[in-house]
Design a protein around this motif. Structure first.
Motif: not given
Length: 804
Positions: A253-258, A374-377, A379-380
């Motif tokens: 299994m893999g996932w989009a967000f850790d 930048a905004e994504h990174d 919050f991720e």
């Protein structure tokens, strides 16, 4: 100018040459895989694709090589005879020779019909979905009772409730709903299990020639209890130890967000158990509150190479984006002769309002992408660590959740109040823009406890509950305000047993985050746009099934909250509903009506759902929205064109009803959505009513007493009627105390209505007012000098002046 293209046959392409016309261009950033499946949404003219599952009318081409293309419907025109207004193109393509991962390349979209082709799954994937082990979710409650849901059971049985979302030569996706039920070995008496655990929406997407499955899960505690047995009874807060996905041997299994609570794998007798929500380290139990929900975007793959390709799909690296055609000053005289895109007036089908998007050539596209990245990174990284951040993502990870925004659902302030969300993302045409929407969607779903589904996963259909009261009036036996109200427990959440909560409390195993997660209220109706924004972008730019579910839920809950019926058999009418407004307008016609931001955002949800709903739900919506349109139009002031008289007690000490400039803008925008997505071409009478409503409302935003020429704006708040409904509206004679001391001026919320009104009337007043509202002499230059965040209101006006 459009040009003809000679298509040549190729091993991966069509079988014979064909002469076809270039209709659009699709851009993509190349992933690491040598061969991959590109997916891209594209607006199209009427008649392009009438129904899914038929011949594909369009084909992707690059350098003379044609790629057999699957075409799916994203949304539809109001008239069923016109078919799709937005489609998704899906093709298996190869990375061009000499181009490495991350390079950008374009494909042409040409007229070239292909017969529909049956989907053939990978042999291993078929074994996974149709084999005896399947895909199972499992969990235990505080009494150690075991629950399971077989996510592939309906697929194996080809059950009647399997909803096919995509089906063609390259991709097949189905929507399922299961309820996690206790095992037959559960305990009894005081240790007996819940009647059930979570409801689970599963979106299972398989790709031809790929040994992975993309699995999007929406897990909720909002089963509505409409079936006779206990399997779907509403229950109180759900406490559970962990949530696992059981996988056969050889699958990963893999996932989009850790995040800190995902991914731990333990071997079992036949494979492995992988945590979707891992156990808390202190022995406490996780909590999913009533009507709570969360999403997990996963991939299940056979081997590391397949896992990498599947995660590339999860990260949106294989998405394509439609390209803009020539700028308006260079466009063809007939928009039909330019390539199809969001920026072409002939195919302007973005969102339910269907306004052509403006060209942003004056903006450095690279800087737009960099800002989104930048905004994504940021919050991720926060989600990955489970750490706290700055507003609006200040919450730390709360077990399964990382909620967005403050706990109060009616948070004040203008941030994220968007009429035209994700316009910058559409211009960016980059996977990071879609991934950023995914991440915000996840965070908003985490803080939005409004799940309410029957056993088949369908939100409440208000027409199913209509009955006749003792006075002969039709009624529904509940009063919702998007969620169930404590004083009207029709669905039974308040009456559900609390023994599990009591046990967890008494044994000291409440989760450390219980107070925080329980404090999150759903984004309320007055601010619903905050929740809608990323989901609307994902629907139109990515045909995303999770986003469509959330828009469906919001749209149908608004219909169930804002219907034309009484709210019990004795004649009670909820003040937040449509029936109350119908009565006021009948008694006081054409003096303004109580239509503001709450109805506006709810109507955006419902009309957006209408764009992709099935025929039965469209028919329900259409009947209802005619009543909404009639009520709004009959309430509009015949003196000023003002559409709004808000009955808000805190305004003017409840002496006057009021007009809020921004709320007028939101409601006029919602009327545009109703007109364009629901009635144009199918009900000319209602379409004309809504057109007149918007035009007259636009005039009210441009004239006294609401417009102030000296400052170039509308008075933000002004009295329009006495609170006593038997007294007439003020018309031009606003009382001296009818404007508060702390008022300000609104400059741009009327822009969408003004742009439409100019096109409908040709009256230059609307352009002169816009020029005054954003000073600078040249309206186009002044609009282009605004920061990108202003696009959420000025986009329709900017696209208009670019054409002039």
């Amino acid at each position: 100018m459009l040009r003809a293209l000679l298509l040549v046959s190729a091993a991966v392409g069509l079988s014979s040459p064909a002469l076809a016309q270039v209709r659009a261009r699709i851009s993509t950033y190349l992933p690491a895989a040598e061969e991959f499946t590109i997916e891209a949404t594209l607006p199209v003219p009427p008649g392009t694709l009438l129904e899914a599952g038929g011949p594909s009318p369009l084909t992707l081409v690059r350098n003379g090589v044609t790629f057999p293309t699957q075409v799916e419907i994203v949304s539809r025109y109001p008239d069923p005879a016109d078919g799709a207004d937005v489609v998704e193109l899906i093709a298996r393509v190869q990375r061009p020779a000499g181009m490495g991962p991350g390079a950008q390349t374009d494909f042409q979209v040409v007229d070239a019909s292909q017969p529909w082709s049956q989907f053939t799954p990978n042999v291993s994937v078929r074994g996974l979905l149709y084999g005896p082990e399947g895909l199972k979710l499992t969990a235990r409650d505080p009494f150690n009772n075991f629950y399971t849901a077989d996510l592939a059971e309906q697929i194996r049985a080809d059950g009647p409730d399997v909803r096919v979302l995509r089906n063609g030569r390259h991709v097949r996706e189905v929507r399922l709903h299961e309820i996690m039920l206790p095992s037959s070995t559960s305990q009894s008496g005081s240790l007996s299990p819940y009647p059930h655990l979570f409801g689970v929406h599963s979106f299972v997407r398989t790709y031809a020639n790929e040994d992975f499955v993309v699995l999007d899960l929406v897990i909720h505690n909002g089963v509505s209890g409409r079936e006779p047995g206990p399997e779907d009874d509403p229950i109180h807060d759900i406490y559970f130890n962990q949530l696992d996905l059981q996988l056969p041997a050889g699958w990963e299994m893999g996932w989009a967000f850790d995040n800190p609570y995902i991914g731990r794998s333990n071997p079992n007798g036949s494979g492995s158990s992988v945590a979707i929500v891992d156990a808390l380290p202190t022995g406490q139990y996780h909590l999913l509150p009533q009507q709570g929900q969360f999403v997990r975007r996963l991939v299940v793959a056979q081997g590391p190479e397949a896992l990498a390709r599947g995660q590339s799909v999860l990260r949106r690296e294989t998405r394509g984006f439609c390209m803009p055609g020539p700028t308006p000053e260079n466009a063809a005289a007939d928009p039909a002769n330019d390539i199809w895109s969001w920026w072409n007036a002939a195919t302007a089908r973005y969102l339910a309002t269907n306004v052509r998007l403006p060209h942003l050539d004056h903006v450095n596209r690279g800087s737009v992408i960099a800002t989104l990245r930048a905004e994504h990174d940021a919050f991720e990284a926060q989600v990955r660590a489970g750490s706290s951040g700055s507003y609006p993502s200040q919450s730390e990870g709360l077990g399964w959740a990382q909620p967005w925004g403050v706990q109060y659902g009616g948070m004040t302030g203008g941030d994220e109040i968007y009429m035209y969300p994700e316009v910058d993302a559409a211009w960016a045409r980059h996977p990071i823009a879609i991934r950023w929407m995914d991440l915000r969607s996840r965070a908003y779903i985490d803080r939005q406890p409004m799940a309410l589904y029957d056993a088949k996963g369908v939100p409440p259909i208000v027409d199913d509950f209509v009955d006749t009261g003792i006075g002969g009036e039709q009624y529904v036996p509940f009063a919702l305000n998007m969620t169930e109200r404590a004083d009207n427990d029709f669905f039974g959440f308040e009456g559900a047993s609390k023994r599990f909560a009591q046990h967890v409390y008494e044994t000291g195993k409440l989760p450390w985050y219980q107070k925080q997660i329980s404090g999150y209220q759903p984004i309320d109706r007055q601010h619903l746009t905050r929740f809608l924004n990323p989901h609307l972008g994902l629907v139109w730019q990515a045909n995303d099934a999770v986003a469509k579910l959330q828009i469906e839920l919001a749209g149908m809950l608004f219909h169930a909250s804002f219907h034309p019926y009484e709210n019990n058999r004795y004649g009670y009418v909820a003040g937040t509903g449509l029936r109350e407004r119908m009565s006021d307008v009948a008694e006081n016609p054409h003096q303004g009506a109580d239509f503001g931001r709450g109805p506006a955002w709810g109507l955006i949800a419902s009309t957006s759902h209408y764009a992709f709903a099935d025929d039965a739900q469209r028919a329900r919506y259409q009947r209802w929205l005619r009543v909404v349109a009639d009520t709004a139009r009959d309430g509009q002031s015949s003196c000023t064109g003002n559409p709004s008289a808000l009955q808000i007690s805190r305004n003017f000490k409840n002496v006057y009803q009021s007009r809020n400039a921004r709320e007028v803008g939101f409601m006029l925008n919602a009327a545009l959505a109703m007109r364009s997505t629901v009635f144009v071409g199918v009900d000319g009478v209602t379409a004309t009513k809504l057109s007149n409503y918007v035009v007259n409302g636009a005039y009210s935003c441009a004239e006294a007493p609401y417009w102030n020429e000296s400052v170039g704006g509308q008075i933000s708040l002004i009295a329009v009627r006495p609170r006593a409904n038997d007294l007439p509206e003020f018309c031009q004679n606003t009382p001296e105390n009818g404007i508060p001391n702390n008022y300000f001026f609104d400059h741009t919320s009327a822009f969408p209505a003004w742009a439409y009104a100019y096109l409908a009337t040709g009256d230059g007043t609307f352009l002169t007012r816009a020029t005054r509202a954003v000073p600078g002499g040249n309206l186009e230059a002044a609009l282009q000098s605004q920061p990108l965040v202003e696009l959420v209101e000025i986009a329709p006006m900017l696209s208009l002046v670019q054409e002039l």
